[in-house]
Design a protein around this motif. Structure first.
Motif, mmCIF file in Angstrom:
data_model
loop_
_atom_site.group_PDB
_atom_site.id
_atom_site.type_symbol
_atom_site.label_atom_id
_atom_site.label_comp_id
_atom_site.label_asym_id
_atom_site.label_seq_id
_atom_site.Cartn_x
_atom_site.Cartn_y
_atom_site.Cartn_z
ATOM 1 N N GLY A 163 -82.664 35.154 -30.490
ATOM 2 C CA GLY A 163 -83.804 34.684 -29.901
ATOM 3 C C GLY A 163 -84.173 33.406 -29.873
ATOM 4 N N ASP A 164 -83.404 32.617 -31.165
ATOM 5 C CA ASP A 164 -83.914 31.542 -31.571
ATOM 6 C C ASP A 164 -83.240 30.374 -30.395
ATOM 7 N N LEU A 165 -82.185 31.002 -29.806
ATOM 8 C CA LEU A 165 -81.519 29.765 -28.702
ATOM 9 C C LEU A 165 -82.443 29.932 -27.737
ATOM 10 N N VAL A 166 -83.174 31.178 -27.226
ATOM 11 C CA VAL A 166 -83.947 31.176 -25.999
ATOM 12 C C VAL A 166 -85.154 30.200 -26.253
ATOM 13 N N ALA A 167 -85.593 30.347 -27.631
ATOM 14 C CA ALA A 167 -86.902 29.522 -28.169
ATOM 15 C C ALA A 167 -86.551 28.148 -27.913
ATOM 16 N N ALA A 168 -85.417 27.655 -28.274
ATOM 17 C CA ALA A 168 -84.969 26.328 -28.398
ATOM 18 C C ALA A 168 -84.999 25.767 -26.836
ATOM 19 N N ARG A 201 -98.392 28.779 -29.934
ATOM 20 C CA ARG A 201 -97.514 29.252 -28.966
ATOM 21 C C ARG A 201 -96.124 29.304 -29.827
ATOM 22 N N LYS A 202 -95.574 28.318 -30.356
ATOM 23 C CA LYS A 202 -94.386 28.597 -31.201
ATOM 24 C C LYS A 202 -94.199 29.803 -32.012
ATOM 25 N N ALA A 203 -95.184 30.131 -32.791
ATOM 26 C CA ALA A 203 -95.319 31.451 -33.396
ATOM 27 C C ALA A 203 -94.989 32.715 -32.625
ATOM 28 N N PHE A 204 -95.976 32.510 -31.702
ATOM 29 C CA PHE A 204 -96.073 33.608 -30.785
ATOM 30 C C PHE A 204 -94.578 34.028 -29.944
ATOM 31 N N LEU A 205 -93.934 32.962 -29.581
ATOM 32 C CA LEU A 205 -92.655 33.055 -28.931
ATOM 33 C C LEU A 205 -91.609 33.504 -29.956
ATOM 34 N N GLU A 206 -91.684 33.030 -31.164
ATOM 35 C CA GLU A 206 -90.498 33.287 -32.244
ATOM 36 C C GLU A 206 -90.976 34.738 -32.591
ATOM 37 N N ASP A 207 -92.216 35.168 -32.775
ATOM 38 C CA ASP A 207 -92.312 36.786 -32.860
ATOM 39 C C ASP A 207 -91.988 37.416 -31.759
ATOM 40 N N GLN A 208 -92.218 37.328 -30.645
ATOM 41 C CA GLN A 208 -91.864 37.912 -29.420
ATOM 42 C C GLN A 208 -89.993 38.005 -29.054
ATOM 43 N N LEU A 209 -89.561 36.731 -29.185
ATOM 44 C CA LEU A 209 -88.204 36.639 -29.065
ATOM 45 C C LEU A 209 -87.455 37.227 -30.017
ATOM 46 N N GLY A 210 -88.036 37.711 -31.241
ATOM 47 C CA GLY A 210 -87.143 38.528 -32.157
ATOM 48 C C GLY A 210 -87.181 39.949 -31.970
ATOM 49 N N PRO A 221 -92.942 43.254 -24.744
ATOM 50 C CA PRO A 221 -93.460 43.134 -23.518
ATOM 51 C C PRO A 221 -93.172 41.886 -22.667
ATOM 52 N N LEU A 222 -93.407 41.123 -23.503
ATOM 53 C CA LEU A 222 -92.962 39.649 -22.923
ATOM 54 C C LEU A 222 -91.589 39.575 -22.346
ATOM 55 N N LEU A 223 -90.428 40.019 -22.925
ATOM 56 C CA LEU A 223 -89.309 40.328 -22.228
ATOM 57 C C LEU A 223 -89.258 41.260 -21.107
ATOM 58 N N MET A 224 -89.743 42.471 -21.524
ATOM 59 C CA MET A 224 -89.678 43.482 -20.563
ATOM 60 C C MET A 224 -90.351 43.534 -19.314
ATOM 61 N N ALA A 225 -91.598 43.045 -19.424
ATOM 62 C CA ALA A 225 -92.527 43.251 -18.238
ATOM 63 C C ALA A 225 -92.011 42.571 -17.055
ATOM 64 N N GLY A 226 -91.508 41.587 -17.161
ATOM 65 C CA GLY A 226 -90.820 40.843 -15.963
ATOM 66 C C GLY A 226 -89.836 41.654 -15.122
ATOM 67 N N GLU A 227 -88.828 42.080 -15.772
ATOM 68 C CA GLU A 227 -88.052 43.087 -15.110
ATOM 69 C C GLU A 227 -88.594 44.137 -14.567
#
Length: 479
Positions: free
Chosen positions: A343-348, A222-231, A236-242
């Motif tokens: 993105g590191d702030l969001v991940a934290a 999970r952490k690696a996926f979020l780090e990758d996407q939040l970079g 799509p993780l960020l954009m699909a919701g909007e």
């Protein structure tokens, strides 16, 4: 990208095509209304089905806000360029209205061999031209239904698509209905190659939306996926919701504010009203229709406590899919930070609140999973699974199995508790709390079986009728 999952959906569509092939229905032609939330993968599913079918087909996708005449011209052009046997017969044809354009379709499809016709984004066709529905009904009744054609009407606006079938509407009684849901946890596990517990985490984050799941590299945590996407500000993780919300809800609006309130934890009518009004609750006459509309669109779900005495006014609201819940809680306000490289702030923030957020988010998934595992000889009489709470949410019981939902259960089949922590077992303390809280449930008896659902496992020798963990839950979607 390789198509994965959707085995049951493809089988269901193939079954309808076999009905056309085998001519076993009252009419040679068959129609299916295919609906589901935006970005859930309906168009990709239908295209994959057409490609695998081995029969000629045409796919036409409408454009929102298009001039009706231009839309009809594009429709006729799509027919002429398709593999339908009569495509050359309609080349250059210009329909003055949808009746004429759809009659061109009836000319293009074969007389004796099966074919598939897909009209995608039907709500936009209805929105553009008030005569479309009537024309579709007329041409279907007079021409298309007499031919071996499978007509798929696809659309994301659930309320509009369901309205097509209502009594008094032109196409009433002429089509079956198919609801396309996100990928299930079993599909997500297969695509991510994760262990069951981690696959459930992946499902809660992605909601089973294919475009997001496909970005999860097999085996990464999970952490690696979020780090990758939040970079990546364009992930799509960020954009699909909007993008999903823009297609469903105007911004800004009270509807959007209601979604944000529910997505960030407000569950009751009064707290949602307070949150939207910033301390001055908006009138119930304003909020009630908003919640009704969001529920009709399947964006918001409404839960009521399960017991032998109904309490239909004691409602709890939640975002229907877990991805949008995750996006509203963590990602919406973090997009600007990702765009400036933080993105590191969001991940934290996600990591700080992950355990508590997941504990609430997993509850609807557990209930659906247990319901899919029924019947279970350890839990006789259980057919539906929900929860129970009083007006003060004290106590609040995670799991209640009953023999029926409406108007009220006649028997409580079991009560249960969920403990979804990384390493802590479900133990004596959790059992005692479950027993004490269950005594408040109308219809619960002293001998009512007790159930535990735990991510980390259950202590030995507890008087439980059944226990379930991540493995069993994932198997619920493998049956």
């Amino acid at each position: 990208m390789r198509f994965q999952g959707r085995t049951a959906d493809l089988a269901l569509l193939d079954k309808r095509l076999r009905v056309v092939r085998d001519a076993v229905a009252t009419t040679p032609g068959q129609a299916v209304i295919v609906t589901g939330r935006r970005r859930v993968g309906k168009s990709r599913l239908v295209q994959e089905f057409c490609d695998r079918s081995g029969v000629p087909y045409v796919v036409f996708q409408a454009s929102r806000g298009r001039n009706p005449a231009a839309e009809r011209a594009d429709f006729t052009a799509a027919l002429a360029q398709s593999a339908l046997p009569g495509a050359d017969l309609v080349a250059g044809a210009a329909g003055a209205d949808w009746n004429q354009s759809l009659r061109s379709l009836a000319v293009a499809v074969p007389e004796r061999e099966p074919s598939i016709v897909v009209l995608d984004e039907v709500p936009w066709l209805v929105e553009q031209d008030g005569e479309f529905e009537g024309a579709l009904q007329t041409v279907w009744d007079r021409y298309l239904s007499a031919k071996p054609v499978l007509l798929l009407l696809v659309g994301s606006d659930l309320s509009t698509m369901e309205a097509l079938q209502e009594y008094g509407r032109p196409f009433h009684g002429r089509a079956a209905r198919m609801l396309v849901r996100p990928l299930d946890p079993g599909d997500v596990q297969e695509m991510t190659a994760l262990e069951p517990a981690e696959a459930i985490d992946a499902y809660l984050i992605t909601g089973g939306f294919p475009e997001i799941v496909q970005r999860w590299k097999p085996g990464i945590d999970r952490k690696a996926f979020l780090e990758d996407q939040l970079g990546d500000p364009l992930s799509p993780l960020l954009m699909a919701g909007e993008l999903s919300l823009l297609g469903e809800v105007r911004e800004p609006s009270h509807s959007r504010s209601a979604l944000e309130a529910i997505g960030t934890g407000e569950r009751t009518f009064s707290t949602i009203a307070n949150r939207i009004g910033a301390g001055e609750p908006i009138p119930s006459g304003t909020l009630a229709p908003i919640l009704t509309t969001l529920t009709a669109k399947r964006i918001v779900a409404v839960d009521t406590p399960l017991a032998t005495r109904p309490d239909t006014k004691n409602k709890r609201y939640r975002i229907e899919d877990s991805y949008l819940r995750f996006w509203l809680t963590f990602l919406q306000r973090g997009i600007a930070e990702v765009e400036r490289g933080r993105g590191d702030l969001v991940a934290a923030r996600i990591e700080q609140s992950w355990t508590s957020w997941r504990g609430r988010a997993v509850e609807p998934l557990v209930r659906v999973g247990l319901a899919r595992l029924l019947p279970d000889e350890r839990l006789p009489g259980a057919e539906f699974v929900g929860g129970w709470w009083n007006r003060q949410n004290n106590p609040e019981i995670d799991l209640v199995g009953v023999d029926r939902e409406r108007p009220a259960a006649t028997r409580i089949a079991f009560t249960g508790s969920i403990k979804w922590l990384e390493n802590d077992l479900f133990g004596k303390r959790e059992l005692e709390k479950l027993v004490a809280g269950s005594m408040s449930i109308p219809g619960r008896e002293h001998a009512t079986p007790l159930v535990a659902v735990s991510r980390a496992g259950v202590e030995e020798s507890l008087p439980l009728a059944a226990t379930f963990g991540p493995d069993e839950l994932i198997k619920a979607w493998r049956r």
